[in-house]
Enzyme design. Structure first.
Site, PDB file in Angstrom:
ATOM      1  N   HIS A   1      16.142 -11.367   3.511  1.00  0.00           N
ATOM      2  CA  HIS A   1      14.801 -11.850   3.167  1.00  0.00           C
ATOM      3  C   HIS A   1      14.982 -12.535   1.810  1.00  0.00           C
ATOM      4  O   HIS A   1      15.386 -11.879   0.835  1.00  0.00           O
ATOM      5  CB  HIS A   1      13.835 -10.656   3.081  1.00  0.00           C
ATOM      6  CG  HIS A   1      12.411 -11.031   2.807  1.00  0.00           C
ATOM      7  ND1 HIS A   1      11.352 -10.403   3.415  1.00  0.00           N
ATOM      8  CD2 HIS A   1      11.855 -11.955   1.994  1.00  0.00           C
ATOM      9  CE1 HIS A   1      10.214 -10.920   2.983  1.00  0.00           C
ATOM     10  NE2 HIS A   1      10.503 -11.867   2.110  1.00  0.00           N
TER      11      HIS A   1
ATOM     12  N   ASN B   1      12.034  -3.339  -9.359  1.00  0.00           N
ATOM     13  CA  ASN B   1      13.260  -2.814  -8.763  1.00  0.00           C
ATOM     14  C   ASN B   1      13.415  -1.313  -8.943  1.00  0.00           C
ATOM     15  O   ASN B   1      12.948  -0.749  -9.929  1.00  0.00           O
ATOM     16  CB  ASN B   1      14.476  -3.468  -9.417  1.00  0.00           C
ATOM     17  CG  ASN B   1      14.945  -4.691  -8.672  1.00  0.00           C
ATOM     18  OD1 ASN B   1      14.834  -4.744  -7.454  1.00  0.00           O
ATOM     19  ND2 ASN B   1      15.459  -5.654  -9.386  1.00  0.00           N
TER      20      ASN B   1
ATOM     21  N   HIS C   1      15.078 -13.710  -1.740  1.00  0.00           N
ATOM     22  CA  HIS C   1      14.527 -13.118  -2.966  1.00  0.00           C
ATOM     23  C   HIS C   1      15.180 -13.771  -4.166  1.00  0.00           C
ATOM     24  O   HIS C   1      16.394 -13.920  -4.225  1.00  0.00           O
ATOM     25  CB  HIS C   1      14.705 -11.592  -2.998  1.00  0.00           C
ATOM     26  CG  HIS C   1      16.070 -11.102  -2.646  1.00  0.00           C
ATOM     27  ND1 HIS C   1      16.546 -11.058  -1.347  1.00  0.00           N
ATOM     28  CD2 HIS C   1      17.069 -10.630  -3.415  1.00  0.00           C
ATOM     29  CE1 HIS C   1      17.781 -10.571  -1.353  1.00  0.00           C
ATOM     30  NE2 HIS C   1      18.128 -10.310  -2.587  1.00  0.00           N
TER      31      HIS C   1
ATOM     32  N   GLY D   1      26.622 -12.929  -1.430  1.00  0.00           N
ATOM     33  CA  GLY D   1      26.244 -11.618  -1.958  1.00  0.00           C
ATOM     34  C   GLY D   1      24.895 -11.103  -1.496  1.00  0.00           C
ATOM     35  O   GLY D   1      24.480 -10.009  -1.870  1.00  0.00           O
ATOM     36  N   GLN D   2      24.175 -11.876  -0.677  1.00  0.00           N
ATOM     37  CA  GLN D   2      22.876 -11.416  -0.182  1.00  0.00           C
ATOM     38  C   GLN D   2      23.086 -10.222   0.754  1.00  0.00           C
ATOM     39  O   GLN D   2      23.908 -10.298   1.667  1.00  0.00           O
ATOM     40  CB  GLN D   2      22.195 -12.547   0.588  1.00  0.00           C
ATOM     41  CG  GLN D   2      20.801 -12.188   1.103  1.00  0.00           C
ATOM     42  CD  GLN D   2      20.280 -13.215   2.114  1.00  0.00           C
ATOM     43  OE1 GLN D   2      20.966 -13.587   3.056  1.00  0.00           O
ATOM     44  NE2 GLN D   2      19.070 -13.680   1.906  1.00  0.00           N
ATOM     45  N   THR D   3      22.339  -9.152   0.524  1.00  0.00           N
ATOM     46  CA  THR D   3      22.440  -8.003   1.430  1.00  0.00           C
ATOM     47  C   THR D   3      21.182  -7.845   2.274  1.00  0.00           C
ATOM     48  O   THR D   3      21.253  -7.417   3.421  1.00  0.00           O
ATOM     49  CB  THR D   3      22.692  -6.697   0.656  1.00  0.00           C
ATOM     50  OG1 THR D   3      21.695  -6.552  -0.357  1.00  0.00           O
ATOM     51  CG2 THR D   3      24.072  -6.707   0.017  1.00  0.00           C
ATOM     52  N   VAL D   4      20.022  -8.149   1.689  1.00  0.00           N
ATOM     53  CA  VAL D   4      18.774  -8.050   2.439  1.00  0.00           C
ATOM     54  C   VAL D   4      18.433  -9.433   2.986  1.00  0.00           C
ATOM     55  O   VAL D   4      18.314 -10.382   2.212  1.00  0.00           O
ATOM     56  CB  VAL D   4      17.621  -7.557   1.538  1.00  0.00           C
ATOM     57  CG1 VAL D   4      16.333  -7.476   2.328  1.00  0.00           C
ATOM     58  CG2 VAL D   4      17.969  -6.212   0.928  1.00  0.00           C
TER      59      VAL D   4
ATOM     60  N   HIS E   1       0.807  -1.215   0.000  1.00  0.00           N
ATOM     61  CA  HIS E   1       0.000   0.000   0.000  1.00  0.00           C
ATOM     62  C   HIS E   1       0.838   1.261   0.000  1.00  0.00           C
ATOM     63  O   HIS E   1       0.402   2.291  -0.490  1.00  0.00           O
ATOM     64  CB  HIS E   1      -0.954  -0.020   1.197  1.00  0.00           C
ATOM     65  CG  HIS E   1      -1.954  -1.131   1.084  1.00  0.00           C
ATOM     66  ND1 HIS E   1      -2.862  -1.209   0.061  1.00  0.00           N
ATOM     67  CD2 HIS E   1      -2.153  -2.230   1.844  1.00  0.00           C
ATOM     68  CE1 HIS E   1      -3.600  -2.302   0.203  1.00  0.00           C
ATOM     69  NE2 HIS E   1      -3.182  -2.952   1.274  1.00  0.00           N
TER      70      HIS E   1
END
Lengths: 196, 196
Positions: free
Chosen positions: A115, A41, A117, A110-113, A24
């Site tokens: 969560h 993105n 994805h 290499g994951q930064t977030v 939202h």
């Protein structure tokens, strides 16, 4: 796995309100299924570069239940068919181009977030140049911009890419306006109505 | 999709005998599930680099049925848990390291063998060096050696990597002996008995 209370997705604490905030407030989500969502993105590496994520903020692929795993990758396939229609102008992805489908499952990859994805990136011949430049897509994928849901990020609080990955600053990848991302999400929503 | 009769996996025509050839002649398969199998590599990019594939020789991710898709990625998760035990010495992958999980879905994304295969590569800090060398893993993934099931290949008939990907000739990645690959497959089989 740590408790959800310790996890943030950019500046947002991940709570049961996470999805509501995402849909939202940001308008970047173009698809929601029982367990997954698709999001555009801020700085796509290539046209059509989107992320598919589980609704629950799992850190790692191995944290997903069987139902979540099945739904996540069925959603990836559905998004591929939609992107093939939009970018390859075909109902059969194999007729028009290819896809890079990749999960950086943990900071050392290499994951930064934190969560899960799945990067889904339409590929056509020559899209990243020739020779070694072709693989530049993976360098860019490791940059923080490619890992994010765009306007979710507070630029003062973006994490550095993990795993020693270089930070990509590419003048050709200017952040887009929220209205542009909203328009892209709407285009995908419409295209999804025409694919299985 | 073209008929299966037109597809080859390396020198082997892909037929209903495909899986039998793979398991009984090559000894590189360490896991078979209802719809998927896991296979070791002739030239792993990093220790533990394996491939997880559907039993049916689908060319593209979008060709898999829902049951095949669910099974493929549940198998990826199971293989991650096994690899975490072997390479990270932990039952919880998130405690020990990360994984690169990637599908080159079509020739323009670097796929050379027209049979869907998920690269599962254990990652630890510094495993590919520092700085830009970290991303060399993706260059190597695009090489033909990383795409293959090892001894399945007739070296005179290996395809060139698609999508303009460079051919990697790395002196550190000598082809292994069949006995070595068989031993690795057996080690994984035993480790799989201890993970869910």
């Amino acid at each position: 796995m740590s408790t959800n209370a310790e996890i943030k997705f950019g500046p947002f604490p991940i709570t049961k309100q996470f999805y509501l905030v995402l849909t939202h407030a940001v308008h970047q989500v173009f698809l929601k299924t029982q367990h997954s969502f698709g999001v555009v993105n801020l700085k796509p590496i290539l046209p059509g570069h989107v992320l598919v994520c589980p609704l629950r903020p799992h850190r790692r692929l191995t944290d997903l239940s069987a139902a979540e795993t099945a739904d996540l990758f069925e959603t990836v396939q559905r998004v591929q068919r939609m992107l093939a229609r939009v970018y390859f102008k075909t109902d059969r992805p194999e007729d028009g181009g290819s896809f890079t489908v990749a999960v950086q499952d943990g900071p050392e990859s290499g994951q930064t977030v934190p969560h899960v994805h799945v990067h889904v990136i339409p590929r056509v011949a020559g899209d990243m140049g020739e020779g070694e430049a072709v693989d530049e897509i993976y360098v860019k994928m490791a940059s923080e911009e490619a890992n994010v849901g765009g306007a979710l990020w507070d630029v003062t609080r973006r994490p550095e890419p993990g795993g020693g990955m270089p930070r990509v600053e590419d003048a050709c990848r200017e952040p887009r306006e929220p209205a542009d991302m909203h328009a892209e999400a709407n285009m995908y929503k419409e295209a999804l109505e025409r694919v299985q």
